[in-house]
Structure formats: C-alpha cells, structure tokens
Write an enzyme that holds these catalytic residues in place. Sequence first.
Site, mmCIF file in Angstrom:
data_model
loop_
_atom_site.group_PDB
_atom_site.id
_atom_site.type_symbol
_atom_site.label_atom_id
_atom_site.label_comp_id
_atom_site.label_asym_id
_atom_site.label_seq_id
_atom_site.Cartn_x
_atom_site.Cartn_y
_atom_site.Cartn_z
ATOM 1 N N HIS A 63 0.762 -1.126 0.080
ATOM 2 C CA HIS A 63 0.190 -0.070 -0.018
ATOM 3 C C HIS A 63 0.852 1.393 0.172
ATOM 4 C CE1 HIS A 63 -3.287 -2.464 1.034
ATOM 5 N NE2 HIS A 63 -2.758 -3.163 2.694
ATOM 6 N N HIS A 93 5.204 6.481 6.815
ATOM 7 C CA HIS A 93 5.287 6.096 4.851
ATOM 8 C C HIS A 93 5.012 7.553 4.775
ATOM 9 C CE1 HIS A 93 1.139 6.063 7.404
ATOM 10 N NE2 HIS A 93 1.273 6.270 6.324
ATOM 11 N N HIS A 95 1.666 8.819 1.126
ATOM 12 C CA HIS A 95 0.816 8.739 -0.159
ATOM 13 C C HIS A 95 1.161 9.631 -0.700
ATOM 14 C CE1 HIS A 95 -1.666 6.471 2.930
ATOM 15 N NE2 HIS A 95 -0.587 7.581 3.938
ATOM 16 N N GLU A 105 -3.603 12.945 1.370
ATOM 17 C CA GLU A 105 -4.552 12.965 1.929
ATOM 18 C C GLU A 105 -5.299 14.051 2.300
ATOM 19 O OE1 GLU A 105 -4.167 9.026 3.807
ATOM 20 O OE2 GLU A 105 -4.361 7.997 2.333
ATOM 21 N N HIS A 118 3.381 10.582 7.032
ATOM 22 C CA HIS A 118 3.130 10.128 8.282
ATOM 23 C C HIS A 118 3.957 9.454 9.093
ATOM 24 C CE1 HIS A 118 -1.730 10.535 6.037
ATOM 25 N NE2 HIS A 118 -1.222 11.702 6.267
ATOM 26 N N THR A 198 -6.095 6.527 7.956
ATOM 27 C CA THR A 198 -6.397 6.694 6.012
ATOM 28 C C THR A 198 -6.681 5.832 5.403
ATOM 29 O OG1 THR A 198 -4.667 7.455 5.989
ATOM 30 C CG2 THR A 198 -6.260 9.089 6.604
HETATM 31 C C1 LIG Z 1 -3.890 -2.737 13.973
HETATM 32 C C2 LIG Z 1 -3.106 -2.263 13.122
HETATM 33 O O1 LIG Z 1 -3.446 -1.450 12.908
HETATM 34 C C3 LIG Z 1 -2.293 -0.738 11.525
HETATM 35 O O2 LIG Z 1 -2.068 -2.299 11.499
HETATM 36 C C4 LIG Z 1 -2.638 0.580 11.078
HETATM 37 C C5 LIG Z 1 -1.499 1.148 10.392
HETATM 38 C C6 LIG Z 1 -1.812 2.115 10.137
HETATM 39 C C7 LIG Z 1 -0.889 3.672 10.348
HETATM 40 C C8 LIG Z 1 -0.918 4.307 9.681
HETATM 41 C C9 LIG Z 1 -2.005 5.245 8.960
HETATM 42 S S1 LIG Z 1 -2.245 6.561 8.500
HETATM 43 N N1 LIG Z 1 -2.434 6.794 6.936
HETATM 44 O O3 LIG Z 1 -3.294 7.097 9.257
HETATM 45 O O4 LIG Z 1 -0.999 7.256 8.792
HETATM 46 C C10 LIG Z 1 -2.454 3.742 8.522
HETATM 47 C C11 LIG Z 1 -2.565 2.513 8.886
HETATM 48 ZN ZN LIG Z 2 -0.613 7.364 5.823
#
Ligand SMILES: CCOC(=O)CCc1ccc(S(N)(=O)=O)cc1
Ligand SMILES: [Zn+2]
Length: 260
Positions: A63, A93, A95, A105, A118, A198
């Site tokens: 992703h 990470h 986007h 985003e 992020h 997100t």
């Molecule tokens: C319980 C497990 O949950 C995860 O692995 C979430 C990982 C995850 C971390 C951060 C984000 S973001 N784009 O909102 O910064 C999305 C997904």
């Molecule tokens: Zn993110």
Amino acid sequence: KGNHWGYGQENGPDVWHKNYPVALGSRQSPIDIPRQVSHDPSLGPIVLDYDHCTSINISNNGHSVVVYFDDTDDRSVIHGGPLENPYRLKQFHFHWGGKGCDGSEHTVAGNSYASELHLVHWNAVKYKSFDHAAAAPDGLAVVGIFLETGDDHRWLHTITDAMYMVKYKGSVTDFKGFNPKCLLPSSLHYWTYLGSLTTPPLHESVTWILLKDPIAVSEKQLGKFRLLQFTGEEEDQRSRMENNFRPPQPLKGRRIRSSN
Ligand SMILES: CCOC(=O)CCc1ccc(S(N)(=O)=O)cc1
Ligand SMILES: [Zn+2]
C-alpha cells in the site's frame, strides 16, 4: 488472506465500508482543512525528540513504502501540543499521486499537495503495544507533513535510493540510522483534530497533527516513488504504486484547532 482492500476501482476507498463499516463513522480521516481555523492560544508547541531514534528497515507493504523504528523504549517520542502523554515513533510512510497529479490525503482550502508524509506514533504510557493503542481513541498521534514539488530534497534521496530494494509488495531491507527530523519543514506550526487511520482498519484512534508548512521535493524524487509496485514479484500483472491516498471525509461537526 484477510482483507483485499486497495486503491483500485474494485477495492478502493469507496467500497472500504463493506469490510470496515467504521469507514462511515463520525471521526474519519483525512479531511479538508478550511481557510479559517479557530486559533487556540492554549495549544503549546509540538516537540519531536528524535535524537536517539533508531530506524530498523524499509519495506513495501503493498500500500505504501514504510520505514519502521525500534519502539521498545522512549528513544524517539513526540510530546506537547494537544498531547497529554509522550507518543513513541513506530513508523513513517507516504501517500502520493500519479505523474503530474497530486496525491496528498488532507487538503487545505480544497487544495491538494503532491504527497503527504505520515509519522506514526503510539501512546506507550497507556497501552502495552501499538496494536492495542491503534484501537483506542487516544492511542495514536500522526504528524502529517505535506510535500510540494520544487527543488531536490537534500535528504530524501536516502529513502528514494533504498526504494530500488523494495520495489515489490512484501520486500524489506535494512535501513538503519535514518532520523526523520531531516524531513521536517522550518516551522512546526500545525492544525490538530481528532480522526482516524486513513487506511483499513480505519480505527478512530488518531490525534492528527498537520504541519502547515510543506517541504519541497523534486519531480524526479517523486518519480522514484512511482517505481514501486502494489503487487508482489511473483504476480504477473504489473501495477505501479501511485494514487495511494484516501480522499477527504465528512467533518461531522469536529473542531479543528490551529497552533499560533
Ligand atoms: C491494528 C493494526 O493497525 C495497523 O496496522 C494500522 C497501520 C496504519 C498506520 C497509520 C496509518 S495513517 N495513513 O493513518 O497514518 C494507516 C494505517
Ligand atoms: Zn498514512
């Protein structure tokens, strides 16, 4: 193989609610930041204590491209601002969009940026693991930084150079000694609001801290993000990793506050 969510026509943000009903919840992210936001003088500065930070590796999770940190102690934390506890850095990470298209985003007065970084932190004071924190309303704090196209970013090349090693979904390679402090803009002025992850599982557990000032990266550097693939090496259909962003979600009466 659990969830098959993605950013395509069949599995993208518009259908995530089928497997993740919280997608239609009351504190979803991202959102559009309106031109006028209430200024809260009680909001102190956000403090990023990353001096002994320890990055471990960089990976392609199908992703995004993610850099993970050793979060077994309080070596790299953020505190202050709207936060009542220090939050530990877990990963960062990005986007981004397609060639010539924006891919942030969050949007600001309806405008998108080329990309969004992020920095994901969790409340290790109250919760015993990231996964527990990720399911709690005050469990996570994500610092969002906008990327706009301009000059080459002096330090981003260390990340884009490593991307050649993690082209395919499921690949990971060592990435030690990177301090994300070098990716911060000059000002730490921010907007903050209560929102969610997100991407699935879209947990409503994030205190968002969005830095107002973008950082500049070159189109060439952004182009290297698009060499990544959503798919694994063994999969036959090639799919370039781009446009991996969720569009803004309804504000549903939430208050957005601005630091000075
Ligand atoms: C319980 C497990 O949950 C995860 O692995 C979430 C990982 C995850 C971390 C951060 C984000 S973001 N784009 O909102 O910064 C999305 C997904
Ligand atoms: Zn993110």
